[in-house]
Design an enzyme around this catalytic site. Sequence first.
Site, short mmCIF file in Angstrom:
data_model
loop_
_atom_site.label_atom_id
_atom_site.label_comp_id
_atom_site.label_asym_id
_atom_site.label_seq_id
_atom_site.Cartn_x
_atom_site.Cartn_y
_atom_site.Cartn_z
N ASN A 56 -1.78 1.30 5.88
CA ASN A 56 -1.47 2.36 4.92
C ASN A 56 -2.79 2.71 4.22
O ASN A 56 -3.23 1.99 3.34
CB ASN A 56 -0.42 1.84 3.92
CG ASN A 56 -0.17 2.82 2.79
OD1 ASN A 56 -0.62 3.96 2.84
ND2 ASN A 56 0.54 2.37 1.77
N TRP A 57 -3.38 3.83 4.66
CA TRP A 57 -4.70 4.17 4.13
C TRP A 57 -4.63 4.74 2.71
O TRP A 57 -5.65 4.94 2.08
CB TRP A 57 -5.38 5.18 5.06
CG TRP A 57 -6.04 4.53 6.24
CD1 TRP A 57 -5.79 3.29 6.73
CD2 TRP A 57 -7.08 5.09 7.05
NE1 TRP A 57 -6.60 3.04 7.81
CE2 TRP A 57 -7.40 4.13 8.04
CE3 TRP A 57 -7.75 6.31 7.07
CZ2 TRP A 57 -8.38 4.35 9.01
CZ3 TRP A 57 -8.73 6.53 8.04
CH2 TRP A 57 -9.04 5.56 9.01
N LYS A 58 -3.41 5.05 2.25
CA LYS A 58 -3.25 5.64 0.92
C LYS A 58 -4.17 6.86 0.77
O LYS A 58 -4.43 7.54 1.75
CB LYS A 58 -3.52 4.59 -0.17
CG LYS A 58 -2.74 3.31 0.07
CD LYS A 58 -2.72 2.40 -1.10
CE LYS A 58 -1.87 1.18 -0.73
NZ LYS A 58 -1.55 0.34 -1.86
N GLU A 112 4.22 3.24 -5.07
CA GLU A 112 3.28 4.13 -5.78
C GLU A 112 3.89 5.52 -5.95
O GLU A 112 3.57 6.23 -6.90
CB GLU A 112 1.94 4.17 -5.03
CG GLU A 112 1.13 2.89 -5.28
CD GLU A 112 0.14 2.52 -4.20
OE1 GLU A 112 -0.11 3.34 -3.28
OE2 GLU A 112 -0.39 1.40 -4.25
N SER A 148 -0.97 -7.18 -0.44
CA SER A 148 -2.14 -8.06 -0.44
C SER A 148 -2.31 -8.90 0.83
O SER A 148 -2.84 -10.00 0.78
CB SER A 148 -2.14 -8.98 -1.67
OG SER A 148 -2.29 -8.21 -2.84
N GLY A 160 -2.37 -2.39 3.18
CA GLY A 160 -3.05 -1.33 2.44
C GLY A 160 -4.56 -1.49 2.50
O GLY A 160 -5.19 -1.15 3.50
N GLY A 161 -5.13 -2.07 1.44
CA GLY A 161 -6.58 -2.20 1.31
C GLY A 161 -7.29 -2.67 2.58
O GLY A 161 -8.28 -2.06 3.01
P1 PGA Z 1 -2.19 -3.74 -0.28
O1 PGA Z 1 -1.18 -2.51 -0.22
O2 PGA Z 1 -2.23 -4.37 1.07
O3 PGA Z 1 -3.52 -3.14 -0.67
O4 PGA Z 1 -1.69 -4.68 -1.31
C1 PGA Z 1 -0.03 -2.54 0.54
C2 PGA Z 1 0.72 -1.25 0.40
O5 PGA Z 1 0.67 -0.66 -0.70
O6 PGA Z 1 1.36 -0.79 1.34
#
Ligand code: PGA
Length: 253
Positions: free
Chosen positions: A11-13, A103, A214, A235-236
């Site tokens: 998930n590149w956001k 989010e 995370s 995500g990150g």
């Molecule tokens: P994160 O995000 O791995 O940076 O905690 C996960 C997500 O929001 O899908």
Amino acid sequence: MTNKLKYFIGNWKMFGDFGDFKIIHKINRFGYESRKLLKKKKIILCVPNTLIHFFKKKLESKFISLGVQNCHYHEGYGPFTGSVNAAMLKKAGAEYIILGHSENRLEGESNKLIKKKIISSLNQKLNVVFCIGETLYEKKRNKTFSVLRKQIKSSLKKNFNMNKIIIAYEPVWSIGTNKIPKMNELKNIIKFIKNDFKKILKTKKYPKVLYGGSVNDINIRLFSPISEIDGFLIGGASQSSKKFIDIVRNYYK
Ligand code: PGA
């Protein structure tokens, strides 16, 4: 209850530019070099809307699918400034769509609105990655199970094509915080989601349930023993080809 295929969904956001195709290119090369390792693993990268078409055109891959991260609920064209619908995203190259991410929920997205987005995405034959999860406040008050049940109940319907829906359990307190759940608690939650989903929606099959929050190249090993987890929403760490590849590599080591 356990699916053999494990999903690794990035998930590149709101990160990424055209030049970041190099990340996808490297993951793709890894895919070709490690065919055996990827036999039972599915890699999906959900990128910003601005990049999906460009990446889709450039990507020739048997290993990577592309997706996006949200859409407007309206199915046709309409006066919705700044929005894109599921049909537009599908045409631009998306195969998957993340919906209900915390989010977006934090910005006011309700269970009801998410349901409409799921319907329009399923109508476009997109695969939906439906995010659910409790906040820290809810966890501390032992509300995790009731929150998850409500999120499932109010956004999914019996007649949905469940083969096109993947659930991502993402505790809100874990996203971007470097905190992950205790593994015995996580196992119970994943089992609860699978059982409850089957009961509420009267399906024959258990749903696929991913964990997100995370996940990184180091802690991924901790999740390996929990066979009920069908994969991860990352995500990150998905914005670095090295970290993402190491997550895939280190799982089951
Ligand atoms: P994160 O995000 O791995 O940076 O905690 C996960 C997500 O929001 O899908």
